[in-house]
Design an enzyme around this catalytic site. Sequence first.
Site, mmCIF file in Angstrom:
data_model
loop_
_atom_site.group_PDB
_atom_site.id
_atom_site.type_symbol
_atom_site.label_atom_id
_atom_site.label_comp_id
_atom_site.label_asym_id
_atom_site.label_seq_id
_atom_site.Cartn_x
_atom_site.Cartn_y
_atom_site.Cartn_z
ATOM 1 N N LYS A 1 40.405 39.920 41.944
ATOM 2 C CA LYS A 1 40.742 40.314 40.565
ATOM 3 C C LYS A 1 41.767 41.441 40.690
ATOM 4 O O LYS A 1 41.424 42.583 40.957
ATOM 5 C CB LYS A 1 39.485 40.806 39.835
ATOM 6 C CG LYS A 1 39.502 40.569 38.341
ATOM 7 C CD LYS A 1 40.620 41.249 37.586
ATOM 8 C CE LYS A 1 40.310 42.728 37.353
ATOM 9 N NZ LYS A 1 41.479 43.436 36.752
ATOM 10 N N GLU B 1 36.407 52.295 48.167
ATOM 11 C CA GLU B 1 37.383 53.316 48.551
ATOM 12 C C GLU B 1 37.856 53.941 47.256
ATOM 13 O O GLU B 1 38.535 53.291 46.458
ATOM 14 C CB GLU B 1 38.525 52.681 49.339
ATOM 15 C CG GLU B 1 39.196 53.679 50.271
ATOM 16 C CD GLU B 1 40.544 54.127 49.762
ATOM 17 O OE1 GLU B 1 40.570 55.117 48.989
ATOM 18 O OE2 GLU B 1 41.547 53.500 50.122
ATOM 19 N N CYS C 1 45.593 57.250 46.885
ATOM 20 C CA CYS C 1 44.234 57.814 46.964
ATOM 21 C C CYS C 1 44.175 59.009 47.908
ATOM 22 O O CYS C 1 43.450 59.955 47.665
ATOM 23 C CB CYS C 1 43.232 56.733 47.349
ATOM 24 S SG CYS C 1 43.675 55.883 48.851
ATOM 25 N N GLU D 1 41.019 64.432 40.122
ATOM 26 C CA GLU D 1 42.105 63.604 40.641
ATOM 27 C C GLU D 1 43.083 63.309 39.499
ATOM 28 O O GLU D 1 42.703 62.735 38.481
ATOM 29 C CB GLU D 1 41.546 62.302 41.208
ATOM 30 C CG GLU D 1 42.616 61.468 41.871
ATOM 31 C CD GLU D 1 42.075 60.209 42.519
ATOM 32 O OE1 GLU D 1 41.269 59.511 41.885
ATOM 33 O OE2 GLU D 1 42.464 59.930 43.675
HETATM 34 P P1 ADP Z 1 42.447 52.611 36.078
HETATM 35 O O1 ADP Z 1 41.386 53.241 35.204
HETATM 36 O O2 ADP Z 1 43.533 53.551 36.378
HETATM 37 O O3 ADP Z 1 42.959 51.280 35.596
HETATM 38 P P2 ADP Z 1 40.432 51.591 37.841
HETATM 39 O O4 ADP Z 1 39.945 52.230 39.068
HETATM 40 O O5 ADP Z 1 39.519 51.562 36.671
HETATM 41 O O6 ADP Z 1 41.788 52.337 37.480
HETATM 42 O O7 ADP Z 1 40.949 50.101 38.128
HETATM 43 C C1 ADP Z 1 40.979 49.497 39.369
HETATM 44 C C2 ADP Z 1 40.549 48.057 39.247
HETATM 45 O O8 ADP Z 1 39.227 48.020 38.731
HETATM 46 C C3 ADP Z 1 41.386 47.197 38.321
HETATM 47 O O9 ADP Z 1 41.486 45.888 38.891
HETATM 48 C C4 ADP Z 1 40.554 47.151 37.060
HETATM 49 O O10 ADP Z 1 40.794 45.999 36.276
HETATM 50 C C5 ADP Z 1 39.165 47.102 37.641
HETATM 51 N N1 ADP Z 1 38.100 47.567 36.725
HETATM 52 C C6 ADP Z 1 38.184 48.512 35.774
HETATM 53 N N2 ADP Z 1 36.993 48.660 35.146
HETATM 54 C C7 ADP Z 1 36.138 47.775 35.705
HETATM 55 C C8 ADP Z 1 34.754 47.441 35.506
HETATM 56 N N3 ADP Z 1 34.015 48.047 34.584
HETATM 57 N N4 ADP Z 1 34.206 46.498 36.298
HETATM 58 C C9 ADP Z 1 34.932 45.874 37.249
HETATM 59 N N5 ADP Z 1 36.231 46.137 37.476
HETATM 60 C C10 ADP Z 1 36.846 47.074 36.727
#
Ligand code: ADP
Length: 501
Positions: free
Chosen positions: A183, A258, A292, A391
């Site tokens: 994803k 990570e 990161c 962060e």
């Molecule tokens: P940001 O908030 O800057 O978009 P994230 O760490 O939330 O950074 O996003 C990293 C990844 O995690 C993306 O692929 C995002 O779609 C996915 N993601 C965000 N929220 C969820 C969730 N609740 N469950 C699973 N995946 C998620």
Amino acid sequence: MSLTLDTTARKAEHAQMFIDGGWTAAGAGGSFPTVDPNTGETIAQVPRGDSADVDKAVAAAKRVAVDWQFTDALGRAALLRALAEKVTENADELARLEALDSGHYLAKAQELVGAIPIWLDYFASIADKVGGRTIEVPGNKLSFTLLEPLGVTAHIIPWNYPLLIMVRSTAPALAFGNTVVVKPAEDTSLSALKFAELVKEAGFPDGVFNVVTGYGAEAGAALAAHPDVAGITFTGSTETGKQISKLAADHVAQVTLELGGKSPTVVYPDADLDEAVEVAVQGFCSHTGQVCVAGTRLFVHADVKDEFLGKLTARLDQTKVGDGFADGTQMGPLVSKKQFDRVNSYIELGKSEATLFYGGGRPAGTPEGGYFVEPTVFTDVDNSSRIAKEEIFGPVASVHPWSTEDELVAAVNDSIYGLFAVLLGKDITTLLSTARRLQVGGVMINDWFGELPMTPHGGHKQSGTGRDEGLEAVHNYTQVKHVAINLDPLRAATDWAGAPL
Ligand code: ADP
């Protein structure tokens, strides 16, 4: 349908998802725009996958999991090597897609894509070299372990290094016999879709590798919660990592995380200050601070602080910020409007918590609609202030003068994060003493972070759990089966009373 890129128009066509070896729109028909962060213009529409699409991808990955597990390791390795060749052949288009979608300047995107085959080759090479062990047990018995794949693995990818981070977890997962559902982040799905095309061309069986695009709270959460997913690898924010862990706990999936960091760059009084400045700037400006391991806390020894800051100013004055496709750009835009607003709100907060020493605004001459910020440095920063603790994920650093090693170590370790540290100096005893005392997953001495497939990468504390890369990555994608064989004739039934159970 394959994805095509028109670099001149900065548009991509046919961004469909890749499920069970075929291209498809989202089942519910939705889509969302992905944007060029240099201009704010839409590059392509991406399918808005949801739980029904995730169900299809996981079902495909589950259907072929056993066949893939028992494809011998050399066969899996050969496919990974064929994929590495495909990536090399298509490196230019992959780099342009990555640059356009994620805001990496083109030369950097080319360097990153050029490294992908090294990751694929490394995990292809160890596919047949890791295994279980034999165990000495009492009696005439043979006892050993098998390392077996988990089955269906999920890979939830962030937007900062979309291709590299996807490859660094999917390559070992595939090498050790797992099937994969990726994803990508909603802001940067395009390179994963192009990569899926190459996976198919390389000859991977249908269903072994799938990509479901969509939002985190929809497709991402559905994937993490899916009961047929046995392992989840996530790179991203600590908050999202915690949510994914909770979803995984409901079906007892193995999780590798990570997560965030607030990493220190430490300058000792004997450091070469020109080199130290170079590393420090890489540390917080590399990919516009969206890294990161970014070195966003500059711990500079009090004796050299003023000289260091003078050199830092001169170096930042020369840093060319602008459109990633323009010649000579060293720092591109932030990835999205959301990230732009977030970083700017931290800069405003910094102005109230500390002294703005450098930057803080929009770089002169950058395109209006793009998400550009200046490299920004704060001094007089209290270690307990929010800009020192949280962060930011932008090119924003705080300067912390220090005098004794004890004081330094206490201040660095006073963080919920523990990802990484850079130490810059000459006295090896002092450097190694500090390296041992810091609560971090990685230390780089006299260099900036260089990610490699053969060295383990991950964090202590709330920076994560498990290690990507290196032989350590084997544990993320395998589970142990113990097998024991009794080599003596079976004892008479009456004898069982003597057994410990
Ligand atoms: P940001 O908030 O800057 O978009 P994230 O760490 O939330 O950074 O996003 C990293 C990844 O995690 C993306 O692929 C995002 O779609 C996915 N993601 C965000 N929220 C969820 C969730 N609740 N469950 C699973 N995946 C998620």
